[in-house]
Each structure stands twice: as C-alpha cells, then as structure tokens.
Write an enzyme that holds these catalytic residues in place. Structure first.
Site, PDB file in Angstrom:
ATOM      1  N   PHE A  62       3.232   6.885   1.629  1.00 27.46           N
ATOM      2  CA  PHE A  62       4.312   7.600   0.955  1.00 27.46           C
ATOM      3  C   PHE A  62       3.831   8.455  -0.213  1.00 27.46           C
ATOM      4  O   PHE A  62       4.621   9.059  -0.912  1.00 27.46           O
ATOM      5  CB  PHE A  62       5.353   6.590   0.453  1.00 27.46           C
ATOM      6  CG  PHE A  62       5.836   5.677   1.541  1.00 27.46           C
ATOM      7  CD1 PHE A  62       6.769   6.115   2.466  1.00 27.46           C
ATOM      8  CD2 PHE A  62       5.334   4.389   1.662  1.00 27.46           C
ATOM      9  CE1 PHE A  62       7.209   5.278   3.487  1.00 27.46           C
ATOM     10  CE2 PHE A  62       5.772   3.551   2.675  1.00 27.46           C
ATOM     11  CZ  PHE A  62       6.713   4.000   3.596  1.00 27.46           C
ATOM     12  N   SER A  63       2.497   8.501  -0.422  1.00 27.56           N
ATOM     13  CA  SER A  63       1.944   9.209  -1.562  1.00 27.56           C
ATOM     14  C   SER A  63       1.973  10.711  -1.332  1.00 27.56           C
ATOM     15  O   SER A  63       1.737  11.203  -0.226  1.00 27.56           O
ATOM     16  CB  SER A  63       0.501   8.756  -1.804  1.00 27.56           C
ATOM     17  OG  SER A  63      -0.112   9.555  -2.788  1.00 27.56           O
TER      18      SER A  63
ATOM     19  N   PRO B 167       0.821  -1.227   0.000  1.00 22.36           N
ATOM     20  CA  PRO B 167       0.000   0.000   0.000  1.00 22.36           C
ATOM     21  C   PRO B 167       0.845   1.261   0.000  1.00 22.36           C
ATOM     22  O   PRO B 167       1.778   1.395   0.802  1.00 22.36           O
ATOM     23  CB  PRO B 167      -0.820  -0.143   1.286  1.00 22.36           C
ATOM     24  CG  PRO B 167      -0.982  -1.629   1.439  1.00 22.36           C
ATOM     25  CD  PRO B 167       0.321  -2.213   0.966  1.00 22.36           C
ATOM     26  N   CYS B 168       0.503   2.180  -0.916  1.00 18.13           N
ATOM     27  CA  CYS B 168       1.361   3.337  -1.156  1.00 18.13           C
ATOM     28  C   CYS B 168       0.922   4.584  -0.407  1.00 18.13           C
ATOM     29  O   CYS B 168       1.639   5.584  -0.401  1.00 18.13           O
ATOM     30  CB  CYS B 168       1.428   3.645  -2.651  1.00 18.13           C
ATOM     31  SG  CYS B 168      -0.182   4.080  -3.368  1.00 18.13           S
ATOM     32  N   GLN B 169      -0.259   4.560   0.234  1.00 19.75           N
ATOM     33  CA  GLN B 169      -0.762   5.773   0.863  1.00 19.75           C
ATOM     34  C   GLN B 169       0.217   6.400   1.865  1.00 19.75           C
ATOM     35  O   GLN B 169       0.296   7.628   1.964  1.00 19.75           O
ATOM     36  CB  GLN B 169      -2.102   5.497   1.557  1.00 19.75           C
ATOM     37  CG  GLN B 169      -3.241   5.186   0.607  1.00 19.75           C
ATOM     38  CD  GLN B 169      -3.375   3.714   0.323  1.00 19.75           C
ATOM     39  OE1 GLN B 169      -2.441   2.944   0.517  1.00 19.75           O
ATOM     40  NE2 GLN B 169      -4.544   3.308  -0.131  1.00 19.75           N
TER      41      GLN B 169
END
Length: 392
Positions: A88-89, A84-86
């Site tokens: 570091f988004s 999940p990238c949230q």
C-alpha cells in the site's frame, strides 16, 4: 481478571511497537517476526534487557504458520503490529490486496484466534488512497465483526458484502481509524501513519475512546526559531536569515503569539549529545554510531534539513532509503545518519542495540512503529481497561 495485561506482537520487526507497548504496561507472551535479522535484534535485546521480553518469546516464523502452531491459550489482552506496508506504500508497486505481502488477513485471523480486548495495527497513509479505500473498508469491517469468516474461494468483495449485512451476536469491536503525524507527538521526524484501533464492545468505555490529542506543533517551532530565536540560543547558534517563503507565516505568528503546544523537535534536537561520527570507526561509548562515507543527493533524495524534523525514515528495498537517510547541513553538505541517529529518530532508547549489518539495521528501524507513538496509544488503552474489567 488478575495479573498484568498481556500482548501478542505480530510482524514485530526490530521492536518499535513492542517497546512502546511494553513501556505502556503490556507484557509480551509472543513476538512473531519472520525476518532473521529483525528476529536477531529482538533476541539480542531480550538478553540485554530481561525486563522487556525473553528470547523464548521471539518466534522467527511466518505469522500465518505461527498461528497454526502456537500453543498460547491464556487470555491475550492486546494484539498489535504493523502488517507489511509495501502493498500500500506510495513508493511500492501498489498491488494492494493482490500483493502476496499483504498480511492483513493474518492480522485479523490473530484477532479471531485470541479474542483480545484491544487490537492496534499501523500502516502507511497509502492504504487510504481512493484505489485502496474499498479494501481498507473491508479490513475495518472485518475487525468490527471478526466472527463472520471468509468462505473457501470466496472473493473478498463477496465476503465484504456478507459482513455488511451480518448482525452477529458474539464477538464485536468498536473500530477507530486515525491518521497521525509523529512530529505532532514529539518525534523528530515527519512520519504520517494510519492507526487502526479495535476495542471489544464489552470493554467499558469502548464507544467513547479516542486517540490522544497532538502535543507538539509546527507553528511553535517556527515561533521559537524566527520570532524569539530561542531555538538557536538553546543550541548556541546565531539566528540565520529567514528562509524564503516564511515571511507571511512568521508575521502572523508575531501578531497572534506563540502556540500553546510544545514545538516540533528537529534533527538537531534529536542527535544532540552524540559525538560526531567518524567514517568506518565505531564510537567507543555508544553502540551503532559509526560514520558512513559517500552520501550524495539525487532527484527527490536531498537529505533531511538539520533544523527541521527528519523526512520519514524508510526501510528501502535494500535496507537504506536514499535521501531519507541523510542529514543536509546549512552549507548543503551531506552525511548519512548513523544507525544510532536513525534509531533516535524513531524513538529507540540508546541502550537498545542493533547487532546486525547496517543495511539490515536501517531496514528494521525504517519498518518500525515509532516507539513513543506506540506507547502513547496503548497507554491510553491501559487507562481505559482500568475503568473496569469486562467478561471475556
């Protein structure tokens, strides 16, 4: 070693990475996805396309819990996924390693567990920002030396210091970091992503492997649009006026000639052949192609130009993310992408279906790894493996 190369897919989402690795020749022994809608997409397509994976291979479970419970004991050649990238988004709250959605520790635990020949993880470019760079270095160093495990209650900075000093003699990986633009590889979408590729050091050629070179270019598209006009001729359109700001670049292209690479693909290229969507009415001959009324622009969400690669398709907090989910036509009118159009922009084939609500389908598509990019990267790994089989 005999038989096909096998893979475990973590954070499988709607199946973008899984489709790409399957096309590259890997057979999945497990696809792990906690979200019920994404897992439903995986199971639906397993039933529709038995050559992809089976419904039993889909585990609707938290990756951390699955790693504790799985009975997979056979050799696994590839561990892949998009944690999940949230955290570091650029669009998120930027909590990074402190965010409870940070799943890189689980991804690395899977590498420790399965000792695969290859690991491929995808994430957003925000992971490389200066504020996150130390933690990103920690992720890469853990992948390089996964046997140096964290101690209970050890701070990640303390663990990182131990890793850097350690000289383990067992399992080690060559780790490569690549920042890739999907449009440079033929996708009709500007989508920059960080790819981490880890190759076990005893795989022949591990030290010399590199990511594939781009095959498409922005300048080739500009040349075909504004020097020869071939782009417009192919689409049966008259060449419009040159947009402001391109005069100098087009003049340079006229002087130096067309670049050798293929041109970037545009939204118009991508959706060609699909019927014009009708609001609230599903198309009869293709799945997930239904018009949605009410598209409107607002600050920083102005839609994707028809004759340029789409803006990055994102999941959004509620499944559909504003301007990235719209087409802007030449007359400045707007409409939402249908689910099928968004799926095409991510490289999903037309017979891969999304049997859940539109918002959940768009979320799964926006979170996906672009299918062609996953295929291209992992196909290169299968070629590397063909040079010789290492001992585990």
């Amino acid at each position: 070693m005999t038989g096909p190369l096998t893979s475990v897919e973590l954070f499988a989402g709607g199946g973008g990475m899984a489709l790409g690795t399957r096309k590259a020749g890997f057979e999945h022994v497990g696809l792990v996805e906690w979200n019920k809608n994404a897992a439903a997409i995986l199971r639906h397509n397993a039933t529709k396309h038995p050559d992809l994976w089976t419904p039993d291979h889909v585990h609707e479970q938290d990756v951390r819990l699955w790693l504790q419970q799985t009975d997979i004991e056979s050799d696994v050649d590839l561990v892949a996924g998009g944690p999940p990238c949230q955290p570091f988004s650029l669009a998120g709250v930027h909590a990074g390693d402190m965010d409870n959605r940070n799943m890189f520790p689980a991804a690395i635990d899977a590498v420790r567990r399965f000792r695969p020949r290859f690991a491929v993880f995808e994430n957003v470019p925000g992971l490389t920002r200066p504020s996150f760079a130390p933690y990103f270095d920690y992720i890469k160093d853990q992948l390089e030396k996964p046997t140096v495990r964290p101690k209970p209650d050890e701070l990640w900075t303390e663990h990182h210091a131990r890793i850097k000093k350690a000289q383990p003699t067992g399992l080690r990986y060559v780790v490569r970091e690549h920042l890739l633009e999907a449009a440079d590889f033929g996708l009709a979408q500007n989508r920059r992503r960080v790819i981490l590729v880890a190759i076990r050091t005893n795989v022949p050629g591990a030290e010399t492997w590199s990511a594939p070179e781009p095959t498409h270019s922005r300048d080739a598209l500009l040349y075909d649009q504004w020097v020869t006009g071939d782009y417009w001729t192919e689409h049966g359109e008259a060449m419009p006026e040159l947009p402001d700001g391109l005069d100098t670049r087009v003049r340079d292209l006229k002087e130096h000639g067309r670049p050798e690479k293929e041109r970037w693909q545009t939204v118009r290229d991508c959706i060609q052949g699909l019927p014009e969507p009708v609001d609230r009415r599903p198309a009869t001959d293709i799945a997930n192609h239904e018009g949605i009324p009410g598209a409107r622009a607002y600050p920083k969400h102005s839609g994707s130009p028809l004759d340029w690669p789409a803006k990055t398709i994102k999941a959004g907090v509620h499944g559909v993310s504003g301007g990235e989910a719209m087409i802007r036509f030449d007359d400045d009118t707007l409409r939402y992408f249908t689910v099928r159009e968004a799926a095409r922009l991510q490289g999903f084939p037309d017979d891969y279906e999304f049997p859940v609500a539109r918002s959940r389908s768009m979320g799964a598509i926006g979170n996906a790894v672009a299918v062609p990019l996953a295929e291209l990267l992992t196909h290169g790994l299968t070629q590397l493996n063909s040079h010789g089989i290492d001992a585990r």
